[in-house]
Design a protein around this motif. Structure first.
Motif, PDB file in Angstrom:
ATOM      1  N   GLY A 219       2.441  -3.567  -7.171  1.00  0.00           N
ATOM      2  CA  GLY A 219       3.558  -4.400  -6.729  1.00  0.00           C
ATOM      3  C   GLY A 219       4.500  -3.580  -5.891  1.00  0.00           C
ATOM      4  N   ARG A 220       5.543  -4.215  -5.407  1.00  0.00           N
ATOM      5  CA  ARG A 220       6.510  -3.518  -4.570  1.00  0.00           C
ATOM      6  C   ARG A 220       7.424  -2.645  -5.435  1.00  0.00           C
ATOM      7  N   GLN A 221       7.851  -1.530  -4.883  1.00  0.00           N
ATOM      8  CA  GLN A 221       8.756  -0.582  -5.533  1.00  0.00           C
ATOM      9  C   GLN A 221       8.237  -0.119  -6.900  1.00  0.00           C
ATOM     10  N   THR A 222       6.960   0.221  -6.930  1.00  0.00           N
ATOM     11  CA  THR A 222       6.347   0.698  -8.171  1.00  0.00           C
ATOM     12  C   THR A 222       5.928   2.165  -8.066  1.00  0.00           C
ATOM     13  N   VAL A 223       6.204   2.799  -6.917  1.00  0.00           N
ATOM     14  CA  VAL A 223       5.838   4.190  -6.691  1.00  0.00           C
ATOM     15  C   VAL A 223       7.104   4.951  -6.311  1.00  0.00           C
ATOM     16  N   TYR A 224       7.266   6.152  -6.883  1.00  0.00           N
ATOM     17  CA  TYR A 224       8.487   6.917  -6.659  1.00  0.00           C
ATOM     18  C   TYR A 224       8.194   8.281  -6.045  1.00  0.00           C
ATOM     19  N   LYS A 225       9.232   8.874  -5.487  1.00  0.00           N
ATOM     20  CA  LYS A 225       9.121  10.136  -4.755  1.00  0.00           C
ATOM     21  C   LYS A 225       8.858  11.321  -5.684  1.00  0.00           C
TER      22      LYS A 225
ATOM     23  N   TYR B 143       0.825  -1.202   0.000  1.00  0.00           N
ATOM     24  CA  TYR B 143       0.000   0.000   0.000  1.00  0.00           C
ATOM     25  C   TYR B 143       0.860   1.253   0.000  1.00  0.00           C
ATOM     26  N   THR B 144       0.263   2.334  -0.502  1.00  0.00           N
ATOM     27  CA  THR B 144       0.852   3.671  -0.460  1.00  0.00           C
ATOM     28  C   THR B 144      -0.046   4.540   0.402  1.00  0.00           C
ATOM     29  N   LEU B 145       0.572   5.268   1.321  1.00  0.00           N
ATOM     30  CA  LEU B 145      -0.132   6.205   2.195  1.00  0.00           C
ATOM     31  C   LEU B 145       0.271   7.628   1.821  1.00  0.00           C
ATOM     32  N   VAL B 146      -0.726   8.466   1.600  1.00  0.00           N
ATOM     33  CA  VAL B 146      -0.521   9.865   1.263  1.00  0.00           C
ATOM     34  C   VAL B 146      -1.247  10.699   2.315  1.00  0.00           C
ATOM     35  N   MET B 147      -0.580  11.742   2.824  1.00  0.00           N
ATOM     36  CA  MET B 147      -1.226  12.705   3.725  1.00  0.00           C
ATOM     37  C   MET B 147      -1.093  14.081   3.093  1.00  0.00           C
TER      38      MET B 147
ATOM     39  N   GLY C 187       6.778   0.473   6.015  1.00  0.00           N
ATOM     40  CA  GLY C 187       6.909   0.888   4.619  1.00  0.00           C
ATOM     41  C   GLY C 187       8.159   1.700   4.364  1.00  0.00           C
ATOM     42  N   GLN C 188       8.236   2.229   3.163  1.00  0.00           N
ATOM     43  CA  GLN C 188       9.352   3.054   2.719  1.00  0.00           C
ATOM     44  C   GLN C 188       8.896   4.511   2.725  1.00  0.00           C
ATOM     45  N   GLU C 189       9.460   5.325   3.614  1.00  0.00           N
ATOM     46  CA  GLU C 189       9.069   6.724   3.716  1.00  0.00           C
ATOM     47  C   GLU C 189       9.776   7.527   2.615  1.00  0.00           C
ATOM     48  N   LEU C 190       8.993   8.047   1.653  1.00  0.00           N
ATOM     49  CA  LEU C 190       9.564   8.824   0.559  1.00  0.00           C
ATOM     50  C   LEU C 190       9.610  10.314   0.873  1.00  0.00           C
ATOM     51  N   HIS C 191       8.622  10.807   1.597  1.00  0.00           N
ATOM     52  CA  HIS C 191       8.637  12.164   2.147  1.00  0.00           C
ATOM     53  C   HIS C 191       8.343  12.017   3.624  1.00  0.00           C
ATOM     54  N   CYS C 192       9.280  12.462   4.465  1.00  0.00           N
ATOM     55  CA  CYS C 192       9.098  12.311   5.907  1.00  0.00           C
ATOM     56  C   CYS C 192       7.905  13.135   6.380  1.00  0.00           C
ATOM     57  N   TYR C 193       7.370  12.735   7.514  1.00  0.00           N
ATOM     58  CA  TYR C 193       6.209  13.398   8.108  1.00  0.00           C
ATOM     59  C   TYR C 193       6.556  14.842   8.437  1.00  0.00           C
ATOM     60  N   GLU C 194       5.739  15.758   7.962  1.00  0.00           N
ATOM     61  CA  GLU C 194       5.869  17.178   8.290  1.00  0.00           C
ATOM     62  C   GLU C 194       4.625  17.561   9.078  1.00  0.00           C
ATOM     63  N   SER C 195       4.821  17.893  10.354  1.00  0.00           N
ATOM     64  CA  SER C 195       3.651  18.147  11.196  1.00  0.00           C
ATOM     65  C   SER C 195       2.910  19.403  10.736  1.00  0.00           C
ATOM     66  N   PRO C 196       1.589  19.326  10.708  1.00  0.00           N
ATOM     67  CA  PRO C 196       0.762  20.460  10.282  1.00  0.00           C
ATOM     68  C   PRO C 196       0.873  21.642  11.247  1.00  0.00           C
TER      69      PRO C 196
ATOM     70  N   TRP D 240       3.105  13.876   3.987  1.00  0.00           N
ATOM     71  CA  TRP D 240       3.723  12.588   4.289  1.00  0.00           C
ATOM     72  C   TRP D 240       3.449  11.644   3.128  1.00  0.00           C
ATOM     73  N   LEU D 241       4.444  10.828   2.786  1.00  0.00           N
ATOM     74  CA  LEU D 241       4.277   9.832   1.736  1.00  0.00           C
ATOM     75  C   LEU D 241       5.067   8.581   2.105  1.00  0.00           C
ATOM     76  N   VAL D 242       4.352   7.476   2.244  1.00  0.00           N
ATOM     77  CA  VAL D 242       4.970   6.189   2.583  1.00  0.00           C
ATOM     78  C   VAL D 242       4.473   5.162   1.569  1.00  0.00           C
ATOM     79  N   THR D 243       5.397   4.400   0.992  1.00  0.00           N
ATOM     80  CA  THR D 243       5.044   3.381   0.010  1.00  0.00           C
ATOM     81  C   THR D 243       5.488   2.006   0.508  1.00  0.00           C
ATOM     82  N   ASP D 244       5.112   0.993  -0.241  1.00  0.00           N
ATOM     83  CA  ASP D 244       5.541  -0.389   0.034  1.00  0.00           C
ATOM     84  C   ASP D 244       5.196  -0.847   1.453  1.00  0.00           C
ATOM     85  N   ILE D 245       4.017  -0.458   1.932  1.00  0.00           N
ATOM     86  CA  ILE D 245       3.571  -0.893   3.254  1.00  0.00           C
ATOM     87  C   ILE D 245       2.886  -2.248   3.088  1.00  0.00           C
ATOM     88  N   PRO D 246       3.419  -3.298   3.693  1.00  0.00           N
ATOM     89  CA  PRO D 246       2.780  -4.614   3.560  1.00  0.00           C
ATOM     90  C   PRO D 246       1.407  -4.634   4.239  1.00  0.00           C
TER      91      PRO D 246
END
Length: 175
Positions: free
Chosen positions: A127-133, A63-67, A100-109, A86-92
């Protein structure tokens, strides 16, 4: 009321994403406070990245998580819409964002003007490693991002409201 109805009322559906059918259990919490659609948080309550739990029972599904903040820099003039927090990819599946793989670290609002909506969107990856920063955080577009990486419709989403620490009042959900 269903989750997607609250997303329509809060204008998340329309401003950020299209209608979808929630198909994956998804929980976001800051400390002991769970994020529910329209819940109010103060900046001091959301300094540290939240705990994100994703349901399912298949560790081979990713999964990919977008905030995002669709109200940046202000709700009356959201010319940086959507701001990527925030952007995290490859979350099982059946784990959480910390796996997962954090592509953009969490920036607090830290909203300065008005009441901002902060949206967590969960997508199923092909699939895994199919999303880029993405190169930048401002003017991120969740729909275009999903299309670029063949993520399809969201499988879950939730949002909260936040205003500056001394702010008063709040968004009202009209039913």
């Amino acid at each position: 009321m269903q989750d997607t109805d609250a997303l329509v009322i809060g204008r998340i559906v329309g401003d950020v994403i299209d209608r979808f059918v929630r198909s994956t259990p998804f929980r976001v919490s800051y400390g002991s406070r769970e994020v529910t659609n329209g819940r109010e948080f103060k900046p001091s309550q959301i300094v540290k990245q939240p705990r994100v739990e994703i349901g399912g029972n298949d560790l081979r599904t990713f999964y990919t998580l977008v905030m995002v903040d669709p109200d940046a820099p202000s709700p009356s003039d959201p010319n940086l819409r959507e701001y990527l927090h925030w952007l995290v990819t490859d979350i099982p599946g059946s784990t959480g964002a910390s796996f997962g793989q954090e592509l953009h670290c969490y920036e607090s609002p830290r909203p300065n003007i008005g009441i901002h909506r902060f949206v967590f969107i969960l997508f199923r990856q092909l699939g895994r490693q199919t999303v880029y920063k993405p190169e930048w955080r401002q003017n991120f577009n969740s729909r275009q991002f999903a299309e670029l990486y063949n993520l399809g419709s969201p499988v879950a989403a939730v949002y909260f409201n936040c205003q500056r620490e001394q702010g008063s009042g709040g968004r009202r959900m009209i039913l």
